[in-house]
Design an enzyme around this catalytic site. Sequence first.
Site, PDB file in Angstrom:
ATOM      1  N   TYR A 196      52.354  33.505  12.916  1.00 45.78           N
ATOM      2  CA  TYR A 196      50.964  33.402  12.481  1.00 45.78           C
ATOM      3  C   TYR A 196      49.996  33.456  13.661  1.00 45.78           C
ATOM      4  O   TYR A 196      48.886  33.991  13.530  1.00 45.78           O
ATOM      5  CB  TYR A 196      50.772  32.129  11.655  1.00 45.78           C
ATOM      6  CG  TYR A 196      51.307  32.250  10.242  1.00 45.78           C
ATOM      7  CD1 TYR A 196      50.984  33.361   9.463  1.00 45.78           C
ATOM      8  CD2 TYR A 196      52.117  31.266   9.680  1.00 45.78           C
ATOM      9  CE1 TYR A 196      51.462  33.488   8.170  1.00 45.78           C
ATOM     10  CE2 TYR A 196      52.603  31.383   8.381  1.00 45.78           C
ATOM     11  CZ  TYR A 196      52.268  32.495   7.625  1.00 45.78           C
ATOM     12  OH  TYR A 196      52.748  32.615   6.342  1.00 45.78           O
ATOM     13  N   ASP A 243      52.918  23.458  27.501  1.00 42.99           N
ATOM     14  CA  ASP A 243      53.822  22.629  26.702  1.00 42.99           C
ATOM     15  C   ASP A 243      52.997  21.501  26.128  1.00 42.99           C
ATOM     16  O   ASP A 243      52.627  20.553  26.827  1.00 42.99           O
ATOM     17  CB  ASP A 243      55.011  22.094  27.496  1.00 42.99           C
ATOM     18  CG  ASP A 243      56.067  21.558  26.528  1.00 42.99           C
ATOM     19  OD1 ASP A 243      55.672  20.949  25.495  1.00 42.99           O
ATOM     20  OD2 ASP A 243      57.266  21.760  26.756  1.00 42.99           O
ATOM     21  N   SER A 294      48.717  26.872  16.589  1.00 43.29           N
ATOM     22  CA  SER A 294      49.707  27.529  15.733  1.00 43.29           C
ATOM     23  C   SER A 294      51.094  27.243  16.279  1.00 43.29           C
ATOM     24  O   SER A 294      51.854  28.151  16.591  1.00 43.29           O
ATOM     25  CB  SER A 294      49.429  29.037  15.684  1.00 43.29           C
ATOM     26  OG  SER A 294      50.367  29.674  14.822  1.00 43.29           O
ATOM     27  N   LEU A 295      51.408  25.967  16.388  1.00 49.34           N
ATOM     28  CA  LEU A 295      52.710  25.598  16.944  1.00 49.34           C
ATOM     29  C   LEU A 295      53.281  24.389  16.235  1.00 49.34           C
ATOM     30  O   LEU A 295      52.548  23.552  15.692  1.00 49.34           O
ATOM     31  CB  LEU A 295      52.601  25.343  18.450  1.00 49.34           C
ATOM     32  CG  LEU A 295      51.719  24.209  18.926  1.00 49.34           C
ATOM     33  CD1 LEU A 295      52.534  22.957  19.200  1.00 49.34           C
ATOM     34  CD2 LEU A 295      50.977  24.621  20.173  1.00 49.34           C
ATOM     35  N   TYR A 305      51.797  23.195   6.122  1.00 55.25           N
ATOM     36  CA  TYR A 305      52.734  23.668   5.103  1.00 55.25           C
ATOM     37  C   TYR A 305      52.795  22.660   3.957  1.00 55.25           C
ATOM     38  O   TYR A 305      52.726  21.448   4.174  1.00 55.25           O
ATOM     39  CB  TYR A 305      54.116  23.878   5.746  1.00 55.25           C
ATOM     40  CG  TYR A 305      55.152  24.452   4.802  1.00 55.25           C
ATOM     41  CD1 TYR A 305      54.878  25.603   4.064  1.00 55.25           C
ATOM     42  CD2 TYR A 305      56.391  23.837   4.653  1.00 55.25           C
ATOM     43  CE1 TYR A 305      55.814  26.118   3.193  1.00 55.25           C
ATOM     44  CE2 TYR A 305      57.343  24.357   3.783  1.00 55.25           C
ATOM     45  CZ  TYR A 305      57.048  25.493   3.050  1.00 55.25           C
ATOM     46  OH  TYR A 305      57.965  25.997   2.185  1.00 55.25           O
ATOM     47  N   TYR A 349      63.116  21.080   4.498  1.00 53.90           N
ATOM     48  CA  TYR A 349      62.100  20.995   5.550  1.00 53.90           C
ATOM     49  C   TYR A 349      62.127  19.563   6.077  1.00 53.90           C
ATOM     50  O   TYR A 349      61.284  18.741   5.764  1.00 53.90           O
ATOM     51  CB  TYR A 349      60.737  21.348   4.970  1.00 53.90           C
ATOM     52  CG  TYR A 349      59.664  21.681   5.986  1.00 53.90           C
ATOM     53  CD1 TYR A 349      59.659  22.907   6.654  1.00 53.90           C
ATOM     54  CD2 TYR A 349      58.637  20.780   6.272  1.00 53.90           C
ATOM     55  CE1 TYR A 349      58.667  23.216   7.568  1.00 53.90           C
ATOM     56  CE2 TYR A 349      57.637  21.092   7.176  1.00 53.90           C
ATOM     57  CZ  TYR A 349      57.659  22.306   7.829  1.00 53.90           C
ATOM     58  OH  TYR A 349      56.660  22.617   8.734  1.00 53.90           O
ATOM     59  N   SER A 377      58.944  33.998  10.439  1.00 59.00           N
ATOM     60  CA  SER A 377      58.682  33.938  11.882  1.00 59.00           C
ATOM     61  C   SER A 377      59.918  33.424  12.602  1.00 59.00           C
ATOM     62  O   SER A 377      60.890  32.996  11.981  1.00 59.00           O
ATOM     63  CB  SER A 377      57.532  32.975  12.148  1.00 59.00           C
ATOM     64  OG  SER A 377      57.930  31.674  11.769  1.00 59.00           O
ATOM     65  N   ALA A 384      60.092  30.651  14.356  1.00 61.77           N
ATOM     66  CA  ALA A 384      60.219  29.216  14.086  1.00 61.77           C
ATOM     67  C   ALA A 384      60.818  28.986  12.699  1.00 61.77           C
ATOM     68  O   ALA A 384      61.678  28.125  12.509  1.00 61.77           O
ATOM     69  CB  ALA A 384      58.858  28.538  14.209  1.00 61.77           C
TER      70      ALA A 384
HETATM   71  P1  NAD Z   1      56.113  30.948  15.594  1.00 62.82           P
HETATM   72  O1  NAD Z   1      57.498  30.856  16.115  1.00 62.82           O
HETATM   73  O2  NAD Z   1      55.403  32.254  15.713  1.00 62.82           O
HETATM   74  O3  NAD Z   1      55.151  29.872  16.254  1.00 62.82           O
HETATM   75  C1  NAD Z   1      55.541  28.608  16.708  1.00 62.82           C
HETATM   76  C2  NAD Z   1      55.210  28.562  18.182  1.00 62.82           C
HETATM   77  O4  NAD Z   1      55.237  27.231  18.672  1.00 62.82           O
HETATM   78  C3  NAD Z   1      56.207  29.349  19.041  1.00 62.82           C
HETATM   79  O5  NAD Z   1      55.509  30.339  19.769  1.00 62.82           O
HETATM   80  C4  NAD Z   1      56.768  28.298  19.978  1.00 62.82           C
HETATM   81  O6  NAD Z   1      57.042  28.820  21.258  1.00 62.82           O
HETATM   82  C5  NAD Z   1      55.621  27.303  20.011  1.00 62.82           C
HETATM   83  N1  NAD Z   1      55.954  25.950  20.481  1.00 62.82           N
HETATM   84  C6  NAD Z   1      56.952  25.134  20.064  1.00 62.82           C
HETATM   85  N2  NAD Z   1      56.912  23.967  20.729  1.00 62.82           N
HETATM   86  C7  NAD Z   1      55.849  24.041  21.579  1.00 62.82           C
HETATM   87  C8  NAD Z   1      55.287  23.154  22.548  1.00 62.82           C
HETATM   88  N3  NAD Z   1      55.811  21.958  22.780  1.00 62.82           N
HETATM   89  N4  NAD Z   1      54.205  23.558  23.252  1.00 62.82           N
HETATM   90  C9  NAD Z   1      53.654  24.784  23.045  1.00 62.82           C
HETATM   91  N5  NAD Z   1      54.148  25.671  22.135  1.00 62.82           N
HETATM   92  C10 NAD Z   1      55.232  25.299  21.419  1.00 62.82           C
HETATM   93  O7  NAD Z   1      56.213  30.483  14.071  1.00 62.82           O
HETATM   94  P2  NAD Z   1      55.123  30.290  12.919  1.00 62.82           P
HETATM   95  O8  NAD Z   1      55.941  30.072  11.698  1.00 62.82           O
HETATM   96  O9  NAD Z   1      54.132  31.364  12.916  1.00 62.82           O
HETATM   97  O10 NAD Z   1      54.441  28.911  13.288  1.00 62.82           O
HETATM   98  C11 NAD Z   1      53.066  28.744  13.562  1.00 62.82           C
HETATM   99  C12 NAD Z   1      52.506  27.604  12.726  1.00 62.82           C
HETATM  100  O11 NAD Z   1      52.531  27.985  11.354  1.00 62.82           O
HETATM  101  C13 NAD Z   1      53.303  26.305  12.815  1.00 62.82           C
HETATM  102  O12 NAD Z   1      52.419  25.203  12.813  1.00 62.82           O
HETATM  103  C14 NAD Z   1      54.088  26.321  11.520  1.00 62.82           C
HETATM  104  O13 NAD Z   1      54.498  25.039  11.107  1.00 62.82           O
HETATM  105  C15 NAD Z   1      53.056  26.922  10.604  1.00 62.82           C
HETATM  106  N6  NAD Z   1      53.559  27.402   9.308  1.00 62.82           N
HETATM  107  C16 NAD Z   1      54.557  28.327   9.252  1.00 62.82           C
HETATM  108  C17 NAD Z   1      55.035  28.753   8.010  1.00 62.82           C
HETATM  109  C18 NAD Z   1      56.136  29.782   7.920  1.00 62.82           C
HETATM  110  O14 NAD Z   1      56.715  29.955   6.849  1.00 62.82           O
HETATM  111  N7  NAD Z   1      56.440  30.492   8.993  1.00 62.82           N
HETATM  112  C19 NAD Z   1      54.476  28.246   6.822  1.00 62.82           C
HETATM  113  C20 NAD Z   1      53.438  27.314   6.904  1.00 62.82           C
HETATM  114  C21 NAD Z   1      52.994  26.891   8.158  1.00 62.82           C
END
Ligand code: NAD
EC number: 1.3.1.9
Length: 286
Positions: free
Chosen positions: A16, A73, A120-121, A172, A182, A222, A224
């Site tokens: 995202y 981080d 977005s992490l 989420y 989850y 994604s 994650a």
């Molecule tokens: P993604 O893997 O693209 O993003 C997650 C990012 O977090 C990664 O780039 C990772 O390197 C980074 N990260 C993890 N720990 C970290 C830290 N300590 N410091 C800095 N960066 C860190 O995956 P995504 O699914 O796009 O996730 C982005 C957001 O969207 C998250 O909050 C996730 O919970 C949320 N989300 C995702 C979904 C889904 O189905 N993918 C649904 C609802 C919400």
Amino acid sequence: RGKRAFIAGVADDNGYGWAIAKALAAAGAEILVGTWVPALNIFETSLRRGKFDESRKLPDGSLMDIVKVYPLDAVYDCPEDVPEDVKSNKRYAGSSNWTVKEVAETVKNDFGSIDILVHSLANGPEVTKPLLETSRRGYLAAISASSYSYVSLLQHFLPIMNPGGASISLTYIASERAIPGYGGGMSSAKAALESDTRVLAFEAGRKGKIRVNTISAGPLGSRAAKAIGFIEKMIEYSYVNAPLQKELLADEVGNTAAFLVSPLASAITGSTVYVDNGLNTMGLAV
Ligand code: NAD
């Protein structure tokens, strides 16, 4: 001048964060990203070698320009918080100034101010474990990486955010409905994030005229999400049960993010906005 955005949580072109960066870039914003330190090397190398060029394409045919990639981080607020084993870890020792406070300082030195902050992490080391089997350490780690990280980012970036700016995070539905699978305290972390959105909206609104919202996004495959293990099932479940029977595109979340941080949403703050093909509204699987 165009707006400047800092997007924390971009390490590839699947998530995202990337889609939000693109939507903001398409709307004319200058893009800075914060990339998790252990993922920094491969992300920067891939960017440099043109691996993302296809997905950098904007609607007008130009390529999204990421002006600067900051190592980050978000689990550590300042250098004093970093444990020795992390400090000396090869991947961390190769970068510097990646705690939240230092990143905000570096952005300030580089650019002076920002208008948009995106979180977005998320990370939960025990996400595959049911809550009933989650350790205290795993639960607190999930909250630290996925919820407090947002409090900390806004705390440190607010002083360099221009009044009228906006911030968003990603949440989420597992925060408010039981979603088996989850686990590890991730559902708790998202509940905290949504509650904090309301409190931070009040505080940042009064303190800096900044709006704070969160997008409750539907399932996306994604990096994650794949680590959680059942994302394909969730995507299929949504396709079958949601009012809109179509794939959920990351760009749809990106576009909503662009709307929420724009003047078009100037009276929206403290909200959880669903971008999930309507799945959250259903009470019965059909
Ligand atoms: P993604 O893997 O693209 O993003 C997650 C990012 O977090 C990664 O780039 C990772 O390197 C980074 N990260 C993890 N720990 C970290 C830290 N300590 N410091 C800095 N960066 C860190 O995956 P995504 O699914 O796009 O996730 C982005 C957001 O969207 C998250 O909050 C996730 O919970 C949320 N989300 C995702 C979904 C889904 O189905 N993918 C649904 C609802 C919400």
